[in-house]
Each structure stands twice: as structure tokens, then as C-alpha cells.
Design an enzyme around this catalytic site. Structure first.
Site, PDB file in Angstrom:
ATOM      1  N   CYS A   1       0.769  -1.243   0.000  1.00  0.00           N
ATOM      2  CA  CYS A   1       0.000   0.000   0.000  1.00  0.00           C
ATOM      3  C   CYS A   1       0.803   1.298   0.000  1.00  0.00           C
ATOM      4  O   CYS A   1       0.186   2.371  -0.070  1.00  0.00           O
ATOM      5  CB  CYS A   1      -0.925   0.010   1.217  1.00  0.00           C
ATOM      6  SG  CYS A   1      -0.027  -0.089   2.796  1.00  0.00           S
ATOM      7  N   PRO A   2       2.144   1.318   0.092  1.00  0.00           N
ATOM      8  CA  PRO A   2       2.850   2.599   0.248  1.00  0.00           C
ATOM      9  C   PRO A   2       2.536   3.640  -0.814  1.00  0.00           C
ATOM     10  O   PRO A   2       2.551   4.846  -0.520  1.00  0.00           O
ATOM     11  CB  PRO A   2       4.329   2.190   0.191  1.00  0.00           C
ATOM     12  CG  PRO A   2       4.345   0.787   0.663  1.00  0.00           C
ATOM     13  CD  PRO A   2       3.080   0.186   0.141  1.00  0.00           C
TER      14      PRO A   2
END
Length: 298
Positions: free
Chosen positions: A6-7
Site C-alpha cells: 500500500c505505500p
């Protein structure tokens, strides 16, 4: 069932979106679902994918792709604290069921249905603490830091949602990962200068023993300090904040960096368990025979 990295969608991350190396994996995840066609799937990611305008466009495109591949969808922005986790952690959950599976269950749907009404899917069944009630409670704010201090429990808040409750519940001082924490080479003075409960900065957030933790995310230089010790959290304490059972531990031969990355990337145990039970309840339900067809479009 899983969450692509998800970064690239995280508000505190690199925000590269669908073009980032991690962001591209969400498209791969959806493509694999369309290829393999499981009866159902669960997709989990940070709220930035759902709430940020440019990322939301990408998220909606993924949903359209899944719908066109034969899935009926249901989604919700959850907060782990609702399920008894001592942590403020929002995540978007997208669940899809193949249309053929729903028909096998006797759910009478029209061919153009797109979104499964929440009336069919009992999201609230395993919620213990509705978020609007939790945040309105009189939580303590900050106290001056004093090493090994004693601070009485304020009985106006739910004890099982506090950091200290989970530290004691998991016996973190005697846990296999109790000694797995970063030893500060410098900055002891800075550690001692942060009040207990001061989580206002991006880094060097000191947890309050009688409050829930902010999101357990230990990348991008985010550092969480122990409420009443001059050090960072241990892996045992981080696992407790993720609501993992007392007997769960990480292998001692893992590097400290990988230990904390593993903890931070995980879905809080009690939240994952509750959502899995919600899905299982839905899959076991057979009380659909008298329902009228639902005709909703995306």
C-alpha cells in the site's frame, strides 16, 4: 484474501499511486482474480486508495474490471478499533462474490446487479465499539513523561482498548520478542522529552498507556516510544498492539527491521478474525428464498 502493498496509496507514503512499483501490484491482484475466478475474494488496502481523489479513480476502475469479470461487490472503510483492537487504523475492505455463487445460494439477483446491498452483508455483527462512540469517550490526552511512573486507570474508558491492557494481557516483558527493540545510539534526551500520549508529530510518538495506539506503522522513520520507558517499542509490544494472541511470536533469526515491517504490514488480528467471521456467516446463510430481486447499478 489479502492486501497488495500500500505505500504508493498511503497518505504518509510516497503517493505514486497506480504508477508506483507497489501500486502496480494492486492491478496485478485484480487481474489474477479475473483470471483465476475464485468464488469470492477480499481486497484490503489503506484508506488513501479509497479517499484520495486521484487514487479513487484507479480504485473505481479496478472495481469495474472485477464487476465485468462476474463479481458482485460490497465494500466498507473499517477501523480496527471497532473490533477491539487497541489501535486507530482505518482500512478499505472490498469483498466480491461471483454472481453464480450468489445464485447457487438462492439470492435472487438481476443480471445487471453491481453492488451487494449491505442489508445482505452484516458488517456490524462483530463490531464491539462503533467508531462514533469510541472517539467521543473522554480519553486521556497527555501526561508528563517519567520513567517507570505509575498512572491510575481512568475507569471512564474501556480498558481492553488501551495499550497497557494489551501489554499486560500478552505479558510483553516475558514474551519471546521482549528484547527485540532498537537500541538508541543517541537521542536518549530526545526520547525523554516527549510527553506520554504526545502523538502529534510524524515520528517519535509516545503512546499513552491508557489510550489506544495510532496506526502501527513503523516505516518512513515513524518511531513509537514506550509510554513509560526511555526506549522504542519492542516487537512483543507491537504485536500486542496488533491484538495478536499471547502465544504468537516472530522468529528470533529475523532482522529487527523485518520484524517491525512484518508487524506494521499485518492486518490487526481481531479485525481480520471479525471480518472473516462476517464472510463465513454470509457464505453459510441460506435464508434468501423469500427475498425480492435487487436491481442496483454501479
Amino acid at each position: 484474501m489479502g492486501g497488495p502493498p500500500c505505500p504508493d496509496f498511503s497518505i504518509g507514503g510516497k503517493n505514486r499511486g497506480k504508477e508506483g512499483d507497489n501500486g502496480k501490484l494492486s492491478a496485478c491482484y485484480a487481474e489474477l482474480i479475473c483470471q483465476q475466478k475464485p468464488d469470492f475474494f477480499l481486497f484490503e488496502n489503506v484508506k488513501g486508495l479509497w479517499r484520495t481523489k486521484k487514487h479513487r479513480t484507479f480504485f473505481e476502475a479496478l472495481k469495474t474490471q472485477l464487476i465485468q469479470s462476474g463479481y458482485v461487490l460490497v465494500e466498507r472503510l473499517i477501523n480496527a478499533i471497532e473490533y477491539g483492537v487497541p489501535q486507530d487504523r482505518e482500512r478499505i475492505i472490498l469483498i466480491g462474490f461471483r454472481t453464480s455463487l450468489l445464485k447457487d445460494f438462492g439470492i435472487k439477483i438481476n443480471s445487471n446487479i453491481r453492488i451487494l446491498p449491505e442489508a445482505y452483508f452484516a458488517w456490524d455483527k462483530y463490531i464491539i465499539h462503533p467508531i462514533n462512540k469510541v472517539v467521543s469517550l473522554p480519553w486521556p490526552t497527555t501526561n508528563s513523561f517519567q520513567e517507570n511512573s505509575l498512572l491510575p486507570y481512568p475507569d471512564s474508558i474501556p480498558l481492553p482498548l488501551t495499550v497497557e491492557y494489551w501489554f499486560r494481557e500478552n505479558d510483553v516483558l516475558n514474551h519471546p520478542n521482549a528484547q527485540h527493540h532498537f537500541q538508541p545510539k543517541a537521542g536518549i534526551k530526545k526520547f525523554a522529552s516527549v510527553d506520554e500520549g504526545d502523538v502529534s508529530k510524524k515520528s517519535f510518538k509516545r503512546l499513552h498507556r491508557w489510550r489506544y495506539s495510532p496506526t502501527a506503522c513503523y516505516g518512513n522513520n515513524e518511531v513509537h516510544l514506550h509510554p513509560y520507558k526511555i526506549r522504542r517499542l519492542s516487537v512483543a509490544e507491537a504485536l500486542a498492539i496488533q491484538s495478536l494472541p499471547k502465544n504468537f511470536s516472530l522468529p528470533a533469526n529475523m532482522s529487527l527491521t523485518n520484524m517491525f515491517k512484518t508487524v506494521g504490514n499485518g492486518v490487526p488480528y481481531l479485525a481480520a478474525k471479525a471480518i472473516a467471521k462476517t464472510m463465513l456467516n454470509f457464505l453459510e446463510t441460506r435464508e434468501w428464498d423469500n427475498e425480492q430481486p435487487v436491481n442496483l447499478r454501479l
